[in-house]
Design an enzyme around this catalytic site. Structure first.
Site, PDB file in Angstrom:
ATOM      1  N   SER A 119      15.921  -0.879  14.235  1.00  0.00           N
ATOM      2  CA  SER A 119      16.092   0.516  14.664  1.00  0.00           C
ATOM      3  C   SER A 119      17.467   0.694  15.284  1.00  0.00           C
ATOM      4  O   SER A 119      17.795   0.066  16.292  1.00  0.00           O
ATOM      5  CB  SER A 119      15.023   0.863  15.702  1.00  0.00           C
ATOM      6  OG  SER A 119      15.397   2.065  16.361  1.00  0.00           O
ATOM      7  N   HIS A 172      15.761   1.643  10.295  1.00  0.00           N
ATOM      8  CA  HIS A 172      14.883   2.618  10.945  1.00  0.00           C
ATOM      9  C   HIS A 172      15.734   3.577  11.793  1.00  0.00           C
ATOM     10  O   HIS A 172      16.540   3.144  12.605  1.00  0.00           O
ATOM     11  CB  HIS A 172      13.878   1.865  11.814  1.00  0.00           C
ATOM     12  CG  HIS A 172      12.812   2.706  12.423  1.00  0.00           C
ATOM     13  ND1 HIS A 172      11.680   3.094  11.736  1.00  0.00           N
ATOM     14  CD2 HIS A 172      12.694   3.249  13.669  1.00  0.00           C
ATOM     15  CE1 HIS A 172      10.910   3.822  12.525  1.00  0.00           C
ATOM     16  NE2 HIS A 172      11.501   3.930  13.710  1.00  0.00           N
ATOM     17  N   ASP A 197      15.538   6.775  14.386  1.00  0.00           N
ATOM     18  CA  ASP A 197      14.651   7.526  15.273  1.00  0.00           C
ATOM     19  C   ASP A 197      15.231   8.898  15.588  1.00  0.00           C
ATOM     20  O   ASP A 197      16.183   9.019  16.357  1.00  0.00           O
ATOM     21  CB  ASP A 197      14.447   6.738  16.573  1.00  0.00           C
ATOM     22  CG  ASP A 197      13.576   5.513  16.354  1.00  0.00           C
ATOM     23  OD1 ASP A 197      12.452   5.688  15.844  1.00  0.00           O
ATOM     24  OD2 ASP A 197      14.023   4.400  16.667  1.00  0.00           O
ATOM     25  N   MET A 245      14.931  12.359  17.389  1.00  0.00           N
ATOM     26  CA  MET A 245      14.208  12.951  18.531  1.00  0.00           C
ATOM     27  C   MET A 245      14.850  14.290  18.884  1.00  0.00           C
ATOM     28  O   MET A 245      16.071  14.414  18.870  1.00  0.00           O
ATOM     29  CB  MET A 245      14.297  12.018  19.738  1.00  0.00           C
ATOM     30  CG  MET A 245      13.860  10.596  19.453  1.00  0.00           C
ATOM     31  SD  MET A 245      13.863   9.594  20.948  1.00  0.00           S
ATOM     32  CE  MET A 245      13.556   7.963  20.270  1.00  0.00           C
ATOM     33  N   HIS A 279      12.181   8.261  11.059  1.00  0.00           N
ATOM     34  CA  HIS A 279      11.001   8.517  11.899  1.00  0.00           C
ATOM     35  C   HIS A 279      11.262   9.811  12.676  1.00  0.00           C
ATOM     36  O   HIS A 279      12.072   9.829  13.599  1.00  0.00           O
ATOM     37  CB  HIS A 279      10.819   7.297  12.822  1.00  0.00           C
ATOM     38  CG  HIS A 279       9.767   7.444  13.866  1.00  0.00           C
ATOM     39  ND1 HIS A 279       9.632   6.567  14.924  1.00  0.00           N
ATOM     40  CD2 HIS A 279       8.786   8.377  14.038  1.00  0.00           C
ATOM     41  CE1 HIS A 279       8.624   6.937  15.692  1.00  0.00           C
ATOM     42  NE2 HIS A 279       8.094   8.035  15.185  1.00  0.00           N
ATOM     43  N   MET A 327      10.521  12.379  15.264  1.00  0.00           N
ATOM     44  CA  MET A 327       9.780  12.705  16.490  1.00  0.00           C
ATOM     45  C   MET A 327      10.241  14.094  16.908  1.00  0.00           C
ATOM     46  O   MET A 327      10.989  14.258  17.880  1.00  0.00           O
ATOM     47  CB  MET A 327      10.087  11.654  17.576  1.00  0.00           C
ATOM     48  CG  MET A 327       9.406  10.328  17.337  1.00  0.00           C
ATOM     49  SD  MET A 327      10.188   8.974  18.236  1.00  0.00           S
ATOM     50  CE  MET A 327      11.448   8.512  17.059  1.00  0.00           C
ATOM     51  N   MET A 330       2.566   3.655  16.465  1.00  0.00           N
ATOM     52  CA  MET A 330       3.450   3.465  17.627  1.00  0.00           C
ATOM     53  C   MET A 330       2.787   2.469  18.575  1.00  0.00           C
ATOM     54  O   MET A 330       1.631   2.663  18.979  1.00  0.00           O
ATOM     55  CB  MET A 330       3.680   4.790  18.357  1.00  0.00           C
ATOM     56  CG  MET A 330       4.552   5.790  17.635  1.00  0.00           C
ATOM     57  SD  MET A 330       6.137   5.139  17.076  1.00  0.00           S
ATOM     58  CE  MET A 330       6.890   4.590  18.618  1.00  0.00           C
ATOM     59  N   ASP A 368       5.797  -0.027  15.412  1.00  0.00           N
ATOM     60  CA  ASP A 368       7.077   0.338  16.033  1.00  0.00           C
ATOM     61  C   ASP A 368       6.989   0.274  17.551  1.00  0.00           C
ATOM     62  O   ASP A 368       6.287   1.077  18.169  1.00  0.00           O
ATOM     63  CB  ASP A 368       7.408   1.770  15.567  1.00  0.00           C
ATOM     64  CG  ASP A 368       8.756   2.276  16.047  1.00  0.00           C
ATOM     65  OD1 ASP A 368       9.477   1.525  16.721  1.00  0.00           O
ATOM     66  OD2 ASP A 368       9.074   3.438  15.727  1.00  0.00           O
TER      67      ASP A 368
HETATM   68  C1  DX5 Z   1      10.691   4.668  20.091  1.00  0.00           C
HETATM   69  C2  DX5 Z   1      11.216   4.429  18.712  1.00  0.00           C
HETATM   70  C3  DX5 Z   1      11.368   3.008  18.342  1.00  0.00           C
HETATM   71  C4  DX5 Z   1      12.317   2.209  19.190  1.00  0.00           C
HETATM   72  C5  DX5 Z   1      11.852   0.787  19.187  1.00  0.00           C
HETATM   73  O1  DX5 Z   1      10.457   6.021  20.246  1.00  0.00           O
HETATM   74  O2  DX5 Z   1      10.355   5.033  17.760  1.00  0.00           O
HETATM   75  O3  DX5 Z   1      11.747   2.896  16.969  1.00  0.00           O
HETATM   76  O4  DX5 Z   1      13.637   2.258  18.746  1.00  0.00           O
HETATM   77  O5  DX5 Z   1      12.614   0.087  20.105  1.00  0.00           O
HETATM   78  P1  DX5 Z   1      12.136  -1.314  20.668  1.00  0.00           P
HETATM   79  O6  DX5 Z   1      12.055  -2.246  19.507  1.00  0.00           O
HETATM   80  O7  DX5 Z   1      13.243  -1.678  21.619  1.00  0.00           O
HETATM   81  O8  DX5 Z   1      10.822  -1.120  21.341  1.00  0.00           O
HETATM   82 ZN    ZN Z   2      10.766   4.643  15.559  1.00  0.00          ZN
END
Ligand code: DX5
Ligand code: ZN
Length: 219
Positions: free
Chosen positions: A7, A32, A34, A36, A65, A67, A136, A174
């Site tokens: 990620s 990956h 993220d 947000m 992903h 969010m 998650m 994740d």
């Molecule tokens: C959290 C994200 C994850 C995050 C994981 O909201 O969806 O993808 O980057 O990070 P680690 O591996 O550090 O938990």
């Molecule tokens: Zn993620």
């Protein structure tokens, strides 16, 4: 074979090209990303333009992903910029079936994401439409959190449901995964592992990815 999806949330944003090259060398299978929006989760990250930029610097499939509130309004933009896998949360989505069908019509791998406390029964009427389920294992919004223990049971139960139905739906997990716990977590039936801080905060991300792949293959 288990796929590793580093990620980039944990990468050095001033140096993304080199950061990505390291995980590519280690053998990463997906990247990956993220996304947000500051509403669905209390943090803001990247939009479609960054996905487009990443698409120009890597051959790795982009695993986006989302969010965000109202993903239907935005996911086509992410696909146009090069997203290959797109996952949307089921929480608060009034039109999950419509959205998943719409994603599939656009030719991407379509996935549904469940927050840690969202029950597997939320998938009852969508499981046979998706390519993958993203579970998650931390509360979404931030990197570097601890893996939530009861996710182990949740992964195991989802694996059973998928196998019993004879579906070819992949399970992605994740949050909070590192070289020390990956083997155990994968043993519950995971196909794709997302790892952020354990990869990019290490002095040798290439080694971490290679080591994760090695440990998954030794099972
Ligand atoms: C959290 C994200 C994850 C995050 C994981 O909201 O969806 O993808 O980057 O990070 P680690 O591996 O550090 O938990
Ligand atoms: Zn993620």
């Amino acid at each position: 074979m288990v796929k590793i999806a580093p990620s980039i949330l944990s990468a050095d944003f001033s140096n993304l090209r080199e950061e990505i090259a390291k995980v590519e060398k280690g053998g990463a299978h997906l990247l990956h990303i993220d996304v947000m929006d500051g509403h669905f989760v209390p943090n803001i990250t990247f939009g479609p333009l960054i996905v487009g930029a990443l698409n120009r610097i890597t051959e790795l499939p982009l695993d986006v992903h989302l969010m965000i509130e109202n993903p239907h309004q935005y996911f086509t933009q992410f696909i146009q910029e090069g997203a290959d896998w797109v996952s949307i949360h089921c929480e608060g989505n009034r039109h999950l079936n419509r959205d998943i069908i719409c994603l599939k019509e656009q030719g991407v791998k379509a996935g549904v994401v469940l927050n840690p406390a969202t029950p597997l029964s939320s998938l009852d009427y969508i499981l046979d439409y998706v390519d993958f389920i993203l579970l998650m294992s931390v509360n979404p919004g931030f990197e570097g959190q601890k893996f939530i223990e009861n996710l182990k049971n949740k992964i195991r139960s989802l694996r059973e449901i998928i196998d019993k139905k004879g579906l070819r739906v992949e399970i992605e997990v994740d949050g909070g995964i590192d070289v020390d716990n990956i083997q155990e977590i994968v043993s519950y039936g995971v196909d794709i592992v997302v790892a952020g801080s354990s990869v990019f905060h290490h002095r040798d991300p290439e080694w971490v990815v290679r080591e994760m792949i090695k440990r998954c293959s030794q099972m």
